[in-house]
Structures are given as structure tokens and as C-alpha cells.
Design a protein around this motif. Structure first.
Motif, PDB file in Angstrom:
ATOM      1  N   GLU A 199      -5.420  -3.208   6.397  1.00 29.72           N
ATOM      2  CA  GLU A 199      -4.537  -3.191   7.562  1.00 29.72           C
ATOM      3  C   GLU A 199      -4.744  -4.445   8.381  1.00 29.72           C
ATOM      4  O   GLU A 199      -5.864  -4.995   8.420  1.00 29.72           O
ATOM      5  N   VAL A 200      -3.688  -4.905   9.006  1.00 28.81           N
ATOM      6  CA  VAL A 200      -3.794  -6.064   9.894  1.00 28.81           C
ATOM      7  C   VAL A 200      -4.258  -5.546  11.256  1.00 28.81           C
ATOM      8  O   VAL A 200      -3.475  -4.938  11.982  1.00 28.81           O
ATOM      9  N   VAL A 227      -4.700   2.733   2.314  1.00 27.24           N
ATOM     10  CA  VAL A 227      -3.456   2.035   2.665  1.00 27.24           C
ATOM     11  C   VAL A 227      -2.611   2.962   3.538  1.00 27.24           C
ATOM     12  O   VAL A 227      -2.692   4.180   3.428  1.00 27.24           O
ATOM     13  N   GLY A 228      -1.792   2.345   4.414  1.00 26.46           N
ATOM     14  CA  GLY A 228      -1.044   3.147   5.387  1.00 26.46           C
ATOM     15  C   GLY A 228       0.441   3.151   5.133  1.00 26.46           C
ATOM     16  O   GLY A 228       0.957   2.431   4.277  1.00 26.46           O
ATOM     17  N   GLU A 230       4.513   2.728   5.633  1.00 27.76           N
ATOM     18  CA  GLU A 230       5.455   1.730   6.139  1.00 27.76           C
ATOM     19  C   GLU A 230       5.774   2.124   7.580  1.00 27.76           C
ATOM     20  O   GLU A 230       6.014   3.290   7.856  1.00 27.76           O
ATOM     21  N   GLY A 231       5.775   1.198   8.470  1.00 32.27           N
ATOM     22  CA  GLY A 231       6.045   1.546   9.877  1.00 32.27           C
ATOM     23  C   GLY A 231       4.752   1.647  10.651  1.00 32.27           C
ATOM     24  O   GLY A 231       4.266   0.645  11.164  1.00 32.27           O
ATOM     25  N   GLY A 284       1.598   2.127   9.703  1.00 33.42           N
ATOM     26  CA  GLY A 284       0.362   1.572   9.143  1.00 33.42           C
ATOM     27  C   GLY A 284      -0.751   2.614   9.189  1.00 33.42           C
ATOM     28  O   GLY A 284      -0.511   3.792   9.490  1.00 33.42           O
ATOM     29  N   VAL A 285      -1.979   2.189   8.907  1.00 32.70           N
ATOM     30  CA  VAL A 285      -3.111   3.137   8.870  1.00 32.70           C
ATOM     31  C   VAL A 285      -3.339   3.682  10.288  1.00 32.70           C
ATOM     32  O   VAL A 285      -3.349   2.919  11.259  1.00 32.70           O
ATOM     33  N   VAL A 326      -9.692  -4.914   6.124  1.00 36.29           N
ATOM     34  CA  VAL A 326      -9.382  -6.179   5.458  1.00 36.29           C
ATOM     35  C   VAL A 326      -7.880  -6.427   5.518  1.00 36.29           C
ATOM     36  O   VAL A 326      -7.082  -5.486   5.593  1.00 36.29           O
ATOM     37  N   SER A 349       4.300  -7.964   7.892  1.00 36.13           N
ATOM     38  CA  SER A 349       3.566  -7.251   6.842  1.00 36.13           C
ATOM     39  C   SER A 349       4.241  -7.412   5.506  1.00 36.13           C
ATOM     40  O   SER A 349       5.384  -7.861   5.405  1.00 36.13           O
ATOM     41  N   LEU A 350       3.503  -7.023   4.471  1.00 37.40           N
ATOM     42  CA  LEU A 350       4.067  -6.911   3.124  1.00 37.40           C
ATOM     43  C   LEU A 350       4.469  -5.451   2.917  1.00 37.40           C
ATOM     44  O   LEU A 350       3.977  -4.563   3.620  1.00 37.40           O
ATOM     45  N   VAL A 357       3.983  -1.968   1.359  1.00 39.17           N
ATOM     46  CA  VAL A 357       2.670  -1.372   1.075  1.00 39.17           C
ATOM     47  C   VAL A 357       2.308  -1.425  -0.411  1.00 39.17           C
ATOM     48  O   VAL A 357       1.137  -1.616  -0.767  1.00 39.17           O
TER      49      VAL A 357
HETATM   50  C1  LIG Z   1       4.371  -2.198   5.995  1.00 38.07           C
HETATM   51  S1  LIG Z   1       2.740  -1.957   6.418  1.00 38.07           S
HETATM   52  C2  LIG Z   1       2.748  -1.124   7.976  1.00 38.07           C
HETATM   53  C3  LIG Z   1       3.462  -1.805   9.076  1.00 38.07           C
HETATM   54  C4  LIG Z   1       2.611  -2.727   9.876  1.00 38.07           C
HETATM   55  N1  LIG Z   1       1.563  -2.030  10.566  1.00 38.07           N
HETATM   56  C5  LIG Z   1       3.478  -3.494  10.864  1.00 38.07           C
HETATM   57  O1  LIG Z   1       3.248  -3.356  12.057  1.00 38.07           O
HETATM   58  O2  LIG Z   1       4.388  -4.195  10.431  1.00 38.07           O
HETATM   59  C6  LIG Z   1       2.221  -0.655   5.394  1.00 38.07           C
HETATM   60  C7  LIG Z   1       0.853  -0.805   4.865  1.00 38.07           C
HETATM   61  O3  LIG Z   1       0.827  -1.915   3.992  1.00 38.07           O
HETATM   62  C8  LIG Z   1      -0.450  -2.542   4.041  1.00 38.07           C
HETATM   63  N2  LIG Z   1      -0.223  -3.934   4.426  1.00 38.07           N
HETATM   64  C9  LIG Z   1       0.954  -4.587   4.456  1.00 38.07           C
HETATM   65  N3  LIG Z   1       0.783  -5.885   4.729  1.00 38.07           N
HETATM   66  C10 LIG Z   1      -0.543  -6.081   4.868  1.00 38.07           C
HETATM   67  C11 LIG Z   1      -1.363  -7.228   5.124  1.00 38.07           C
HETATM   68  N4  LIG Z   1      -0.835  -8.437   5.304  1.00 38.07           N
HETATM   69  N5  LIG Z   1      -2.695  -7.058   5.183  1.00 38.07           N
HETATM   70  C12 LIG Z   1      -3.244  -5.849   4.993  1.00 38.07           C
HETATM   71  N6  LIG Z   1      -2.520  -4.722   4.741  1.00 38.07           N
HETATM   72  C13 LIG Z   1      -1.194  -4.842   4.679  1.00 38.07           C
HETATM   73  C14 LIG Z   1      -1.279  -1.746   5.011  1.00 38.07           C
HETATM   74  O4  LIG Z   1      -2.056  -0.811   4.320  1.00 38.07           O
HETATM   75  C15 LIG Z   1      -0.233  -1.062   5.888  1.00 38.07           C
HETATM   76  O5  LIG Z   1      -0.730   0.101   6.464  1.00 38.07           O
END
Ligand SMILES: C[S@@+](CC[C@H](N)C(=O)[O-])C[C@H]1O[C@@H](n2cnc3c(N)ncnc32)[C@H](O)[C@@H]1O
Length: 279
Positions: free
Chosen positions: A205-206, A231-232, A234-235, A237-238, A250, A260-261, A263
Motif C-alpha cells: 500500500e502507498v 493487498v487492498g 480498488e478505491g 486500499g488496505v 511496501v 495507483s496501479l 490491484v
Molecule cells: C487501486 S489501489 C487502492 C486505491 C489507492 N489507495 C488510491 O488511493 O488510489 C488497490 C490496491 O492495489 C495495491 N496498489 C496499487 N498501486 C500500488 C502501489 N503503487 N504501491 C503499492 N500498492 C499498490 C494496494 O494493495 C492497494 O490497496
């Protein structure tokens, strides 16, 4: 079959899952799953009789239904272009401790409600030799038709369990789509079970304290005897409550302005980086 909510309820009540496409049906059969019935396009009957001959012979009680493409599309709500569809008996749910026993790398899918993402992550986890999957109570069903198909049937090779309780989420009991009597589990059966079993719990997670995956300080993590990666969704996150319980956060560094990418993509990168290595 075209109504997802009704289907989930029917799956739970009758204890079935649907395997779609001949290769997926084959992987389910090879993993020891028992067919309840088959549904085949008429034009495909002859090929199926060859490709699934052993299954038809071993399970003569499982009827083979057939029809033309239009009828089958009406029935199922999708085009059956990859051969067979089989209703199969759902394996009994596994307790969390069973899945953790002997595992060295476990992926934890928190609240991943999208079956496509879950299926893609399962496929990566199996391809990168992870040993198990732990789901939070709200996560999608890995045996949902679409999740199975996206995983290419690899889900039958990955031991998985659903936690009955989750930090900040309380006790949810057995969700729809999973049958059997809920076994009694302590309120903290998910992440606590990982801790009891000696896993280092890593959140992907970021966050402010997240360490970049390529940072040399993470080197010892790569050789951790037992490691779980959370892993969390979409939206959101964890969850914050989960992050507080993790040993380390990490992240995959991204350019400024990128949030973000997906998931599934993020998980694939981390599953590779934190895979089990020979000591
Ligand atoms: C799309 S992300 C969640 C949205 C994110 N919290 C945001 O505010 O945009 C879904 C999950 O993908 C993982 N993830 C996506 N991009 C990441 C990154 N650059 N570093 C670490 N985890 C990432 C994490 O586990 C996260 O909980």
C-alpha cells in the motif's frame, strides 16, 4: 443463471460452482472436483465426447444437457464459445489454519470484491509459486465463474480459506457463495492466525511509512521464512486497522500525479519481488 445475486444464493444452497470452458473443466476434474452436470453446445458434442470422455465415463450420473447456441445463450446470459460448461460440487470450506500449515508465502486479499481482479491475482500467485490465499470476509468468491475463468482454472491448485472476522469489520460469518456450517473461529481468525503461525505480515500500500519495493533495506524480507502479503480493494486500499497490524508497508514507486496501479498489476509485481527464494 443470468441474475448474479440469485445465482450466488443458488450456488450456496446447492453447493455448486460453474466451470466454464473445456480447459477449466479439465483442471477442475484433475483437481478432484466432481461434476453435477454438463451443458454443451450441440455443435460441440462430438469434440466434447472425445475431450471429456473419461469424465463422462467416471461420472455417469452427471447428465449432459445440450442445445443450440441461441438457447444456451438465453439460459446462461453469455456466449458459450469455449466448449463445455459444468456445474461441479463445491469443495468444503477450509479452515484458515489448514491453509497456513506448511505454507511459506500467503497472499491476503482484503475486500477484493471484483472477481476479475481476484482471478488475475490467483493466476499470478500460482504462476509465481505462492502457497495459499487468505480472503477477508467481504472478498469475492474465488469459485465464482468469472474468477475461475480469469484464473484459467489455476484456482484449483491454490489452497484458500476465508477468514470469518477482520480488523475493523467485525464478525461476518460465512458469506453467500460459500456453503457449509461456519466453523467456530475466534474474532481475529484472519491476521491473528498469520501472526500465530510466525508470518511476517507485509501490506502492499502507498502509505507515509511505506518502503519502496526495490529498497535494499527490504532484502531480509525476501528471505523471510514465512511471509504474507496483504493487498487492498480498488478505491479504499488496505484498511487502516489492517495497516496498523502489519509489520511493514511496501509500495511500488510511481511518478508524481499517478495514484495507483490496478490491484492485480500491483500484486503481480510484489508477488514476484517477495517470492520464496532458496536460502
Ligand atoms: C487501486 S489501489 C487502492 C486505491 C489507492 N489507495 C488510491 O488511493 O488510489 C488497490 C490496491 O492495489 C495495491 N496498489 C496499487 N498501486 C500500488 C502501489 N503503487 N504501491 C503499492 N500498492 C499498490 C494496494 O494493495 C492497494 O490497496
Amino acid at each position: 443463471m443470468t441474475d448474479a445475486a440469485l445465482r450466488r444464493a443458488a450456488d450456496a444452497e446447492h453447493g455448486v460452482f460453474l466451470a466454464e470452458s473445456t480447459p477449466v473443466v479439465r483442471r477442475a476434474l484433475d483437481a478432484g472436483c466432481r461434476p453435477v452436470s454438463f451443458l454443451l453446445p450441440q455443435r460441440y458434442l462430438e469434440t466434447a465426447a472425445e475431450q471429456l470422455a473419461d469424465a463422462f465415463e467416471t461420472f455417469p450420473e452427471a447428465p449432459v444437457f445440450t442445445g443450440d447456441d441461441e438457447l444456451l445463450s438465453q439460459l446462461t446470459g453469455f456466449h458459450l464459445h469455449r466448449g463445455a460448461l459444468a456445474a461441479m460440487e463445491r469443495p468444503a470450506p477450509r479452515p484458515v489454519d489448514d491453509v497456513l500449515a506448511g505454507a511459506r508465502r500467503v497472499l491476503v486479499a482484503e475486500d477484493l470484491t471484483d472477481p476479475t481482479n481476484l482471478g488475475a491475482i490467483v493466476r499470478s500467485a500460482v504462476a509465481l509459486d505462492w502457497d495459499g490465499l487468505l480472503l477477508s470476509p467481504r472478498a469475492a468468491d474465488p469459485l465464482y465463474r468469472r474468477a475461475i475463468r480469469v484464473s484459467m482454472g489455476t484456482v484449483f491448485r491454490l489452497p484458500w480459506a476465508r477468514a470469518l472476522a477482520w480488523p475493523g469489520a467485525g464478525h461476518h460469518g460465512m458469506p453467500a457463495g460459500q456453503v457449509g456450517k461456519p466453523h467456530r473461529a475466534p474474532a481475529t481468525d484472519g491476521l491473528e492466525a498469520l501472526r500465530r503461525a510466525g508470518f511476517v505480515v507485509v501490506a502492499l500500500e502507498v502509505t507515509d511509512q511505506a518502503v519502496a519495493l526495490e529498497d535494499p533495506v527490504l532484502e531480509p524480507l525476501r528471505y523471510a521464512e514465512r511471509l504474507a502479503l496483504v493487498v487492498g480493494a480498488e478505491g479504499p486500499g488496505v484498511r487502516a486497522e489492517t495497516l496498523a497490524l502489519c509489520d511493514v508497508h511496501v509500495k511500488i514507486p510511481m511518478p508524481a500525479g499517478v495514484d495507483s496501479l490496478n490491484v492485480g498489476a500491483a500484486a503481480a509485481v510484489a508477488l514476484w519481488e517477495l517470492r520464496c527464494r532458496p536460502v
